[in-house]
Design an enzyme around this catalytic site. Structure first.
Site, PDB file in Angstrom:
ATOM      1  N   ASP A  20       0.819  -1.218   0.000  1.00 56.02           N
ATOM      2  CA  ASP A  20       0.000   0.000   0.000  1.00 56.02           C
ATOM      3  C   ASP A  20       0.854   1.270   0.000  1.00 56.02           C
ATOM      4  O   ASP A  20       0.449   2.295   0.545  1.00 56.02           O
ATOM      5  CB  ASP A  20      -0.957   0.042   1.202  1.00 56.02           C
ATOM      6  CG  ASP A  20      -1.795  -1.212   1.297  1.00 56.02           C
ATOM      7  OD1 ASP A  20      -2.225  -1.692   0.242  1.00 56.02           O
ATOM      8  OD2 ASP A  20      -2.011  -1.706   2.416  1.00 56.02           O
ATOM      9  N   LYS A  23       2.130   2.182  -5.079  1.00 56.82           N
ATOM     10  CA  LYS A  23       2.802   1.683  -6.295  1.00 56.82           C
ATOM     11  C   LYS A  23       1.949   1.914  -7.530  1.00 56.82           C
ATOM     12  O   LYS A  23       2.466   2.235  -8.595  1.00 56.82           O
ATOM     13  CB  LYS A  23       3.101   0.179  -6.163  1.00 56.82           C
ATOM     14  CG  LYS A  23       4.129  -0.145  -5.103  1.00 56.82           C
ATOM     15  CD  LYS A  23       4.357  -1.642  -4.988  1.00 56.82           C
ATOM     16  CE  LYS A  23       3.169  -2.406  -4.453  1.00 56.82           C
ATOM     17  NZ  LYS A  23       2.789  -2.076  -3.081  1.00 56.82           N
ATOM     18  N   GLY A  47      -4.252  -4.395  -4.355  1.00 57.33           N
ATOM     19  CA  GLY A  47      -5.315  -3.457  -4.718  1.00 57.33           C
ATOM     20  C   GLY A  47      -4.640  -2.181  -5.154  1.00 57.33           C
ATOM     21  O   GLY A  47      -4.085  -1.466  -4.337  1.00 57.33           O
ATOM     22  N   HIS A  48      -4.597  -1.930  -6.444  1.00 62.67           N
ATOM     23  CA  HIS A  48      -3.927  -0.736  -6.949  1.00 62.67           C
ATOM     24  C   HIS A  48      -4.959   0.333  -7.271  1.00 62.67           C
ATOM     25  O   HIS A  48      -5.851   0.123  -8.078  1.00 62.67           O
ATOM     26  CB  HIS A  48      -3.114  -1.069  -8.207  1.00 62.67           C
ATOM     27  CG  HIS A  48      -1.970  -2.001  -7.927  1.00 62.67           C
ATOM     28  ND1 HIS A  48      -1.323  -2.705  -8.899  1.00 62.67           N
ATOM     29  CD2 HIS A  48      -1.376  -2.329  -6.769  1.00 62.67           C
ATOM     30  CE1 HIS A  48      -0.366  -3.423  -8.348  1.00 62.67           C
ATOM     31  NE2 HIS A  48      -0.388  -3.216  -7.052  1.00 62.67           N
ATOM     32  N   GLN A 228       2.312  -5.894  -3.116  1.00 61.52           N
ATOM     33  CA  GLN A 228       2.650  -5.931  -1.686  1.00 61.52           C
ATOM     34  C   GLN A 228       3.986  -5.211  -1.437  1.00 61.52           C
ATOM     35  O   GLN A 228       4.363  -4.359  -2.231  1.00 61.52           O
ATOM     36  CB  GLN A 228       2.685  -7.379  -1.153  1.00 61.52           C
ATOM     37  CG  GLN A 228       1.316  -8.055  -1.116  1.00 61.52           C
ATOM     38  CD  GLN A 228       0.941  -8.699  -2.440  1.00 61.52           C
ATOM     39  OE1 GLN A 228       1.736  -9.380  -3.053  1.00 61.52           O
ATOM     40  NE2 GLN A 228      -0.272  -8.488  -2.877  1.00 61.52           N
TER      41      GLN A 228
HETATM   42  P1  IMP Z   1      -2.476 -12.735   1.816  1.00 60.10           P
HETATM   43  O1  IMP Z   1      -1.508 -12.177   0.827  1.00 60.10           O
HETATM   44  O2  IMP Z   1      -3.902 -12.499   1.459  1.00 60.10           O
HETATM   45  O3  IMP Z   1      -2.173 -14.167   2.153  1.00 60.10           O
HETATM   46  O4  IMP Z   1      -2.267 -11.934   3.198  1.00 60.10           O
HETATM   47  C1  IMP Z   1      -1.062 -12.030   3.969  1.00 60.10           C
HETATM   48  C2  IMP Z   1      -0.703 -10.693   4.578  1.00 60.10           C
HETATM   49  O5  IMP Z   1      -0.319  -9.796   3.547  1.00 60.10           O
HETATM   50  C3  IMP Z   1      -1.830  -9.997   5.340  1.00 60.10           C
HETATM   51  O6  IMP Z   1      -1.269  -9.255   6.409  1.00 60.10           O
HETATM   52  C4  IMP Z   1      -2.411  -9.044   4.312  1.00 60.10           C
HETATM   53  O7  IMP Z   1      -3.060  -7.952   4.907  1.00 60.10           O
HETATM   54  C5  IMP Z   1      -1.134  -8.615   3.604  1.00 60.10           C
HETATM   55  N1  IMP Z   1      -1.353  -8.172   2.223  1.00 60.10           N
HETATM   56  C6  IMP Z   1      -1.586  -8.952   1.137  1.00 60.10           C
HETATM   57  N2  IMP Z   1      -1.716  -8.205   0.036  1.00 60.10           N
HETATM   58  C7  IMP Z   1      -1.553  -6.934   0.418  1.00 60.10           C
HETATM   59  C8  IMP Z   1      -1.533  -5.693  -0.286  1.00 60.10           C
HETATM   60  O8  IMP Z   1      -1.681  -5.617  -1.520  1.00 60.10           O
HETATM   61  N3  IMP Z   1      -1.314  -4.579   0.474  1.00 60.10           N
HETATM   62  C9  IMP Z   1      -1.099  -4.638   1.808  1.00 60.10           C
HETATM   63  N4  IMP Z   1      -1.098  -5.773   2.510  1.00 60.10           N
HETATM   64  C10 IMP Z   1      -1.320  -6.908   1.821  1.00 60.10           C
END
Ligand code: IMP
Length: 429
Positions: A20, A23, A47-48, A228
């Site tokens: 977040d 990017k 989520g972009h 991420q």
């Molecule tokens: P997962 O990727 O859904 O398995 O989540 C694992 C961890 O990564 C959690 O803490 C999510 O909140 C975090 N996470 C996954 N994708 C994003 C992102 O695009 N932005 C911020 N945090 C993310």
């Protein structure tokens, strides 16, 4: 300030905190100067958010570069693709007058996220004592299936019979695991449901690595878009509170299907403060009052789940660590304007252990939970920066803040973003 990191042939854009970082906005700006944009890891957990003209887009699966009408956008083999989400986003873009057909390609080697992966993700979180706080998009189970050699790839779906067979085995496996987790095995769904999206795969399937290699050989420019952030990387992040892929720049070559020598710059995206969504340590987390204030100022709510993001001061320990593990050639600082009204700003310059003594970014989450950040306090600038387009036009204290970040991270700042619009960037000295 050094903008040369932005003008190379093959650039990786990578998040340097907990995701977040903005990017999507930076990729959208940089995409104007490249020919091909490819994602290399992650899936619909990303989520972009991009603002183009008076339109606002939130993309989870499609690269942010798609909003530029003449760019080729690719999803590499390192991505796990939720096909229903992917085609849904493409359809929405068509409805909103941006036709992505013929401009988007999906690696035949990418793994597919099916509803049964999502069911497993949700069931595992519900059953866990120590919850990760995942996005619930099935990311962990899809990568587990990939490394467990049980996955289904895009190429498998091009052969419907073989694809359905592999999906059937995936569902049978998921049903057993759901029972173990105390969940209803029926949540795994049926082969027919899972295969419904497969019909559209031939429209987009391609060899992404070969396409990128051809583009580079023809002198075209390529941008590899990370999702991420570094502190969520499965190896380098705050394990186990991480996502299930390598988010760092080294993964860009593997996940796009090219050799590492093709990459000649790595731009790290750094928010002017820190946020995290989901569980796990966050050393510079604000107290409740300040947390709420900055969350409101920065609109810090997850683009994928809508969850409020946890907010904190800029953590130079994390970002310096990110500079090292990603081999950054430049950084882009985003959301500087969110700090415009604060009377003072702080930067964590080190971590102190409870018994005394300093520590670098530690390998375990339990150690990171215990560290006490060492802060440097700087005066705020209390002047709007949203209309500023040159570094020299920034208030003096904002420049001092950026210079301090640049020094602590030991990487030149290539860009500063001061608002959500494409035009709200500072690129030159
Ligand atoms: P997962 O990727 O859904 O398995 O989540 C694992 C961890 O990564 C959690 O803490 C999510 O909140 C975090 N996470 C996954 N994708 C994003 C992102 O695009 N932005 C911020 N945090 C993310």
């Amino acid at each position: 300030m050094d903008t040369s990191a932005l003008s190379r042939r093959c650039t990786v854009v990578v998040g340097c905190q907990w995701g977040d970082e903005g990017k999507g906005k930076v990729v959208d700006v940089l995409a104007a100067d490249v020919d091909v944009i490819a994602r290399y890891q992650g899936g619909a957990n990303a989520g972009h958010t991009v603002h183009a003209g008076d339109q606002h887009f939130v993309l989870h699966q499609v690269p942010s570069g798609i909003l530029h009408p003449d760019k080729r956008c690719l999803l590499g083999n390192g991505v796990v693709v939720d096909l229903a989400q992917f085609f849904g986003e493409l359809d929405q873009l068509v409805e909103r007058g941006l036709d992505p057909r013929g401009r988007i390609g999906l690696s035949t080697r990418a793994h597919v996220v099916f509803p049964y992966h999502q069911a497993l993700d949700l069931a595992a979180e519900a059953a866990a004592k120590r919850k990760i706080g995942t996005t619930g998009r099935g990311i962990g189970p899809a990568y587990e299936a990939k490394t467990g050699r049980r996955g289904v790839r895009v190429a498998d779906l091009l052969d419907r019979r073989r694809g359905a067979e592999r999906v059937g085995r995936g569902i049978a496996w998921a049903r057993g695991r759901l029972v173990d987790l105390g969940a209803d095995p029926g949540l795994a769904g049926t082969v027919d449901e899972a295969m419904a999206v497969a019909a559209r795969v031939p429209e987009v399937a391609t060899d992404v690595g070969a396409e990128i290699a051809r583009a580079l050989a023809a002198g075209k420019r390529v941008l590899l878009e990370g999702a991420q952030g570094t502190a969520l990387d499965v190896d380098h992040g705050t394990y186990p509170y991480v996502t299930s892929s390598n988010t760092t720049a080294g993964a860009a070559a593997v996940g796009a299907g090219i050799g590492p020598t093709a990459i000649d710059s790595v731009v790290g995206i750094v928010k002017a403060y820190t946020t995290r969504v989901g569980n796990g340590p966050l050393p510079t987390e604000f107290d409740a009052g300040m947390d709420e204030k900055v969350r409101e100022l920065g609109g810090e709510f997850g683009a994928t789940t809508g969850r409020p993001r946890r907010c904190g001061w800029f953590d130079a320990v994390v970002v310096a660590y990110a500079a090292r593990v990603n081999g950054l050639t430049g950084i882009a600082v985003t959301k500087l304007d969110v700090l415009d009204t604060l009377p003072e700003v702080r930067i964590a310059t080190g971590y102190r252990l409870p018994g005394g003594g300093d520590t670098p970014f530690p390998p375990t989450s339990w150690e990171l939970e215990r560290v006490e950040p060492v802060y440097e306090t700087l005066p705020g600038w209390q002047t709007p920066t949203t209309g500023v387009r040159t570094l020299s036009g920034l208030p003096r204290n904002a420049r001092v803040y950026l210079e301090r970040i640049e020094k602590l991270v030991d990487t030149p700042i290539a860009m500063v973003s001061v608002g959500t619009r494409r035009s709200q960037v500072i690129r030159t000295a």
